[in-house]
Design an enzyme around this catalytic site. Structure first.
Site, short mmCIF file in Angstrom:
data_model
loop_
_atom_site.label_atom_id
_atom_site.label_comp_id
_atom_site.label_asym_id
_atom_site.label_seq_id
_atom_site.Cartn_x
_atom_site.Cartn_y
_atom_site.Cartn_z
N ASP A 110 0.83 -1.10 -0.12
CA ASP A 110 -0.08 0.08 0.09
C ASP A 110 0.73 1.33 -0.11
O ASP A 110 0.53 2.45 0.16
CB ASP A 110 -0.89 0.16 1.41
CG ASP A 110 -0.06 -0.06 2.56
OD1 ASP A 110 1.15 -0.16 2.50
OD2 ASP A 110 -0.79 0.07 3.47
N CYS A 148 4.87 0.01 3.12
CA CYS A 148 5.19 -1.35 3.39
C CYS A 148 6.67 -1.24 3.93
O CYS A 148 6.81 -1.91 5.19
CB CYS A 148 5.30 -2.26 2.28
SG CYS A 148 6.16 -1.62 0.80
N HIS A 192 8.33 -2.90 -3.43
CA HIS A 192 7.72 -3.57 -2.39
C HIS A 192 8.66 -4.26 -1.29
O HIS A 192 9.92 -4.88 -1.60
CB HIS A 192 6.62 -4.58 -2.60
CG HIS A 192 6.00 -5.44 -1.55
ND1 HIS A 192 5.02 -4.95 -0.75
CD2 HIS A 192 5.90 -6.68 -1.09
CE1 HIS A 192 4.52 -5.46 0.43
NE2 HIS A 192 5.21 -6.52 0.03
#
Length: 252
Positions: A68, A71, A247
């Site tokens: 989102d 992270c 990520h």
């Protein structure tokens, strides 16, 4: 007559679908075997597969973090609190409480409105106090990080800690900031807003201000057979994060 969609409309629809699916995932998972990473990349290039296989020789487990944009901050803070909890390191808890109190002073000096920020700061400090008083468990910590209000308060404050670090050492960081008039502007648009991803500069700033060293394993499509590794901080890394483009997860 069938409706024809433009490439932009198709992309926007797919992005929305992905976001809706991701929102169904917890902010942080229970401990999982690292073999689940292999399953995730079944259709990926052989280079990815080789790196994952070598990664499994050193690490056995992982925690997935929701994709989102927050992270890194969530993975960093959970890993830190988890380590303090396991080691029952009350001295380090106290040191970090003082660091975060100093953050509030520095934010005041930078003319931030502390009225709402105080609540975010206290949410983080509450976790440290509970660790010091032996009142927090791993399951409870996971539950709090999966709670929308609590996890967002923690992430918001850690973004502000990062912003503080950048701004009080603005001369040091400004040469590494592109397309920004000032460090303050960079923090306003690239650090503090929710969903803005953390890059090397933000990681350096946060690890320096907190004196917390971390290791990051980079899983990418480069030609090497192993993940490239980067150490942030000057001390022995306290925990390890796994980076895939855009990520971060936690690995053990």
């Amino acid at each position: 007559m069938e409706t024809e969609f433009t490439n932009e409309q198709i992309l926007a629809q797919q992005t929305q679908i992905n976001a809706e699916e991701e929102a169904k995932q917890p902010f942080i998972s229970q401990l999982l075997p690292l073999t689940s990473l292999q399953t995730e990349f079944d259709s990926a290039s052989s280079q990815f597969q080789i790196k994952i296989q070598n990664l499994q020789k050193e690490y056995k487990n992982m925690r997935r973090i929701r994709r989102d944009g927050s992270c890194f901050y969530r993975a960093f803070t959970f890993s830190l609190l988890e380590k303090l909890l396991i080691e029952k390191n009350k001295e380090e808890c106290q040191r970090l409480i003082e660091v975060f109190r100093e953050t509030m002073k520095q934010l005041g000096n930078l003319n931030y409105d502390l009225f709402f920020i105080e609540e975010f700061c206290e949410t983080v400090i509450d976790q440290l106090n509970e660790i010091m008083n032996d009142k927090l468990t791993i399951d409870c910590l996971i539950e709090r990080f999966c709670d929308y209000s609590t996890t967002n308060s923690i992430v918001t404050f850690m973004r502000l800690v990062t912003s503080t670090s950048l701004q009080i050492d603005a001369d040091q960081y400004l040469p590494f900031i592109y397309d920004a008039v000032s460090v303050h502007e960079f923090c306003k648009f690239e650090v503090e807003p929710t969903f803005r991803e953390a890059d090397h500069l933000q990681i350096q700033a946060l690890t320096k201000f907190t004196s917390i060293s971390i290791k990051v394993e980079y899983l990418d499509q480069s030609n090497s057979e192993k993940c490239s590794t980067n150490i942030f901080g000057e001390q022995k890394p306290q925990f390890t994060l796994l980076y895939r483009p855009g990520h971060y997860d936690i690995i053990y």
